[in-house]
Design an enzyme around this catalytic site. Sequence first.
Site, PDB file in Angstrom:
ATOM      1  N   ILE A 635       0.864  -1.168   0.000  1.00 56.18           N
ATOM      2  CA  ILE A 635       0.000   0.000   0.000  1.00 56.18           C
ATOM      3  C   ILE A 635       0.907   1.227   0.000  1.00 56.18           C
ATOM      4  O   ILE A 635       1.612   1.491   0.972  1.00 56.18           O
ATOM      5  CB  ILE A 635      -0.929  -0.010   1.240  1.00 56.18           C
ATOM      6  CG1 ILE A 635      -1.756  -1.295   1.263  1.00 56.18           C
ATOM      7  CG2 ILE A 635      -1.815   1.230   1.246  1.00 56.18           C
ATOM      8  CD1 ILE A 635      -2.580  -1.562   0.015  1.00 56.18           C
ATOM      9  N   ASN A 637       0.259   4.474  -0.157  1.00 50.63           N
ATOM     10  CA  ASN A 637      -0.155   5.590   0.674  1.00 50.63           C
ATOM     11  C   ASN A 637      -1.456   5.210   1.364  1.00 50.63           C
ATOM     12  O   ASN A 637      -2.525   5.272   0.763  1.00 50.63           O
ATOM     13  CB  ASN A 637      -0.352   6.839  -0.211  1.00 50.63           C
ATOM     14  CG  ASN A 637      -0.760   8.059   0.596  1.00 50.63           C
ATOM     15  OD1 ASN A 637      -1.246   7.947   1.720  1.00 50.63           O
ATOM     16  ND2 ASN A 637      -0.565   9.229   0.021  1.00 50.63           N
ATOM     17  N   THR A 640      -4.585   7.762   0.924  1.00 53.40           N
ATOM     18  CA  THR A 640      -5.328   7.808  -0.337  1.00 53.40           C
ATOM     19  C   THR A 640      -5.854   6.412  -0.694  1.00 53.40           C
ATOM     20  O   THR A 640      -6.902   6.283  -1.319  1.00 53.40           O
ATOM     21  CB  THR A 640      -4.448   8.350  -1.480  1.00 53.40           C
ATOM     22  OG1 THR A 640      -3.263   7.549  -1.572  1.00 53.40           O
ATOM     23  CG2 THR A 640      -4.043   9.789  -1.224  1.00 53.40           C
ATOM     24  N   GLU A 711     -10.516  -0.806  -8.100  1.00 51.98           N
ATOM     25  CA  GLU A 711     -11.724  -1.605  -8.314  1.00 51.98           C
ATOM     26  C   GLU A 711     -12.122  -2.444  -7.096  1.00 51.98           C
ATOM     27  O   GLU A 711     -13.309  -2.636  -6.841  1.00 51.98           O
ATOM     28  CB  GLU A 711     -11.543  -2.565  -9.504  1.00 51.98           C
ATOM     29  CG  GLU A 711     -10.534  -2.148 -10.560  1.00 51.98           C
ATOM     30  CD  GLU A 711     -11.020  -1.066 -11.509  1.00 51.98           C
ATOM     31  OE1 GLU A 711     -12.201  -1.074 -11.865  1.00 51.98           O
ATOM     32  OE2 GLU A 711     -10.197  -0.204 -11.881  1.00 51.98           O
TER      33      GLU A 711
END
Lengths: 745, 338, 170
Positions: A635, A637, A640, A711
């Site tokens: 991940i 960030n 976000t 998604e």
Amino acid sequence: MLQEKGYIGTPRNRVDGRAKVTGEAKYAAEFDAPDLAYGIVVSSAIAKGRIASIDADAALAVPGVLQVFTHENRPRTAWFDINFRDETAPPGSPFRPLYDDKVVYSGQPVALVVAESFEIAAYAASLVRIAYEPETHMTDLDIQRDEAYVPPRKRTGVKRPPSPRGDPDGAFEQAPVKVHGEYRVAIEHHNPMETHASTVVYEEDGTLTIHDKTQGSQNSQSYVSSVFGLSSDQVRVISPFVGGAFGSGLRPQYQLFLAVMAALELKRSVRVVLTRDQMFTFGYRPLTIQTISLGANPDGKLVSIMHDAIQTTSPWEDYQEVVVNWSNLLYHCDNVKLTYRLSQVDTYTPIDMRAPGAALGVTAIETAMDELAYAAGIDPVELRLRNYAEMDEADKKYFTSKELRACYQLGAERFGWARRNPEPRSMREGRELIGWGMASGVWEAIMQRVAARAALTPDDRLEVASATADIGTGTYTILTQIAAETLGLPMESVTTKIGDSSLPKSPVEGGSWTAASAGSAVQKACLSVREQLFKYARRMDDSPLANASIEQVTFAGGRIHMTNDPSAGVTLQQAMQAGGVDRVEAEEKSSMGLLKNMRYSGYSHSAIFAEVRVDEELGVVRVTRIVNAVAAGTILNPKTARSQILGGVVFGIGMALEEESMLDHNLGRFMNHNLAEYHVPVNADVYDIDVIFVSEHEERLNPLGVKGLGEIGVIGTAAAIGNAIYHATGKRIRDYPITIDKLLG
Amino acid sequence: MNRFSYLRATSIDEAMREAAADPTARFIAGGTNLIDLMKYNVERPTRLIDITRLPLNGIEETESGGLRLGALVTNDETAFDSRIQDRYPLLASAIQAGASPQLRNAATTGGNLLQRTRCYYFYDPETPCNKREPGTGCPAAFGRNRIHAILGTSDHCIATHPSDMAVAMAALQAIVHVRGPGGERAIPIADFHRLPGEHPEIDNTMLHGEIITSVELPPDGFSRNYTYLKLRDRLSYAFALVSVAAALRMENGTIAQARLALGGVAHKPWRDPAAEAMLQGQPATEDRFRAVADHILKDARGYQDNAFKIDLARRAIVTALSQAASGTPQSQIDKRIQ
Amino acid sequence: MNASRKGSSKLETVPVTLTVNGETKRLEVLPWTILLDLLRDHLKLSGTKKGCDHGQCGACTVLVDGRRLNSCMAFAVMKDGAQITTVEGLARNGDLHPLQQAFIDHDAFQCGYCTPGQICSGVGLIEEGRAHTRDEIREYMSGNICRCGAYTNIVDAIEQVIGADAEAGR
Ligand SMILES: Cc1cc2nc3c(=O)[nH]c(=O)nc-3n(C[C@H](O)[C@H](O)[C@H](O)COP(=O)(O)OP(=O)(O)OC[C@H]3O[C@@H](n4cnc5c(N)ncnc54)[C@H](O)[C@@H]3O)c2cc1C
Ligand code: SF4
Ligand code: FES
Ligand code: FES
């Protein structure tokens, strides 16, 4: 290896945040140009037939009206439909605006009124009179489903269902536990908040600078060049900010064609903005009828999976997405039959919409799995664990990484799943029945070839650039993080440029591949810059790094220093001086096909847990709690990234409860074509959403270990909510959205 | 968008005079419905008379002990006025259930009453519609009609009136004061909106050139036992599928007086005096409420998409009456059904 | 529909004076010029967004005489003399309004397109002083659609500013 963990993986505010909260960020319809003219699109009233006549006299008589373009006076464009194909076009013959007098769907653009101002154009457009000769149309999939066919040509990038394995029919027949049902998800329209728009700036030298709402500036650029016979250096597309798209910007939409056509003809800058209602006049998430049969042993182990889907497409293109494959990707089974067919209706071609295919297919299979859990008397999480797919069985490949087990476990813990009484209607508070449901999610981790450039200048400013896009996904921010970390600079020293066709090559932004692909490209380019800098640094007189290898040094604070002795180092500026350069630049491409012909498949996964409260008497549903545990590799960030999942979940709430584009089959027209009657979730609909990122070590897909998040948040959410509604009410609704009427009685 | 000439009216007389002189002239107040329809080319006035600067914006006491709402008082001002909240909480609640804060800041008393149907076809000039263009037909009856009427429909139109405010006003038996070339009239709200019949193009009993000056709320606000229950396709910012305004006067556990108005089900806020009479002098029991609901819906007719509204309305009536009787009105903030 | 076919006759304009973010603007516009288009096209203040043009989304929210309104649902000429604050007018001398900063800190947006409307609406909400709980914030912010689904973060941002105001006794 990167020695410093500075930015990657840490929560960071968006680098474009200030621009967005102050209104400085400019979207496609907001770029100015001298003498800008405004175009308004007139849409067809009928679904099929021909235009008998167009009376534009009254409109043309309005002072300030420049032209009314129709098929009768359309300037010359490319003749062949192949010239209208874009990067993501499905097989077929693309729609050509104002091509001839034929009307092929309701809402088709039939005229463009161009005037000196928006106000004049709006008035004049209301004076255009069009007479039609209608023909019989067909928009009803329930009638057309008998005509369903296997698309003869495969759409690039969309896997076909694998061939059947084992004896699914026989196994189902004999299975002691069975589930069989038909599942539907209504037609949805993307409805990003920004409507589609193009501002075409007609430059003094006759070249075009186009601000288009698109997920791929180069896709729009090559479309325009090809359709209007322009060379690529005559067309530049710049879209630094995109007000959401969710797939609607994957293909050039008709306002782009119309604006360019008008600008070339009038030799003047033109802006065309679609209305909200016109956002219902091109692609959509296709209506899908799915049939699923699951056979299992009493212990819940699947012995047969059969999953069929029929989707709508247009008469001119064979749109395709992956709907049914997910069933076997999630669950181990030896007898599998997955089938996918299309049926033509007189609407525009569908377009990928957030988690295309998976949002539909997983909703169906995960609803069916919940039914199986009840049929077999097994906890829904346990059922999934018992059928856990250790391999991509269709392709006979291992997964690059798969922490779905941990998703189930951590999600269940956070949610308090263990306290669940499986009995439907067993929890209530006052008038409300409470239900807990869960589902899984899966999405392919796709890599695309993206090019990126990194350039360091003497003021320690680093610019990274790629023609990719940020549609709210955080691309600007993560690319900045990656670049800053790779060169040991503060994020403030990095400028990220994207959304411009003149930048290094990138495909459209979509499919959750951008973070991985553009991120890898930026990282690679920055690593090249690093190497050059290091080379120069070693060459310096009396360089403290003269005998070091690049593995032994750290880039930090604008310096290169020995990792074991931070005092021994040189500044980046000194290195550049030593190299005798005032710019260190590199362009690199992310490598795709790392996995090609290899033994691995890359997917992200999730487990979603939902709590609903349903008023027993009135059927009012509140989704009071969602826990979504996601395994998607690194991940970049968490801040976000979390937003991406929150947004996906809200999309899923819309699919579960609200969104439905209603066709009037008599008219062949979507009737609720606005945001008052096409319901998307509002603030009051959204209670608590808890996002967990399950740690997942990924090293095979790309050096960053990124899988993408755009998604996965949507996928499974609708099913989790539907399953929770079943748990609350004892009513199994297989027809999404689950509106109030379906819960009465 | 049609072109029009614009007049900022400085007096009620001027506004009336100007309107009377031009059959296509329209008043405009908050603009949230008229501009909406003008952008869709559903309304095409050639003259627009801006009445927002007229002195029609106070909330005043009436001699009989009620309140008079100026036609230009915004929906937000009404809903959060302390006198309205204390004495007519049903009205405050209904207004809060509608639209959005921004829209309520613009929408006015008069404009809200006169807003037109949200029928998809009415809103789309590319389709036939008897209300928009008399004689062209009613595609809704055979098409998409989730948001359409189940009571008082005609072969010519099955549209609903979308207002929430008007439903509460119907239950409160408000009186609409209008002024026109022919003088002043006081129209009981029950007679203000009409059923479609053979003339769905006519929404109400106002005459061209008449202006709403105020709406009068009679003294009895039913502030103890009331509710506004609105059911819709999402939890806020959506029109009613079905809404119920219930107002009761309870005496020693029995219903001394009952008022019930339904929204989202007919071309006007739907009242049924006979059904209300069935409650008079009765104890507040669910059985009774069900009988009342059955009575109200006995002639209801469903269409392709909206047949469920009959059942939904039945349940909503029972719930609303229970809420009103027990003095636990529906909150418009907490979305749990009380 | 009785469309006027007097097409060729001159289009008459009307004068409008507005104070936008403290600056007085005098314009001549066609009577049907919408406040939103006046801001975006005529004054080049494109911070205010058009999401639906029909009062259905809140992207166009601005403060008119201190109250939040959908600027797409207003003819500019009807607002003659009004004080308008748009998102461009919220920062003071380069310092962001606390709600703008809170939006950044809570990541209360993604694509950013609904954001100016959300922020103006939020400022209006805070001024109204009616929202104290998350339920209230949710309901009173429901006139602003965010298709990116940033709702929970938007509520966090507003809650923080309301809380800070309450602590500071504002
Ligand atoms: C997206 C959206 C959602 C909405 N949701 C709801 C909802 O849930 N519930 C609800 O009740 N409403 C809802 N509304 C409707 C809103 O309440 C109405 O648009 C508003 O009340 C109309 O008032 P106005 O002052 O803006 O009217 P205007 O648009 O100014 O006028 C409407 C009509 O009334 C006439 N008129 C206005 N004032 C007078 C007067 N004093 N005398 C004579 N004629 C007059 C005008 O000529 C015009 O024909 C919604 C609107 C939108 C756009
Ligand atoms: S219901 Fe009424 S408003 Fe709707 S299409 Fe039929 S006639 Fe028109
Ligand atoms: S643009 Fe004004 S509410 Fe959507
Ligand atoms: S941030 Fe994209 S719509 Fe709200």
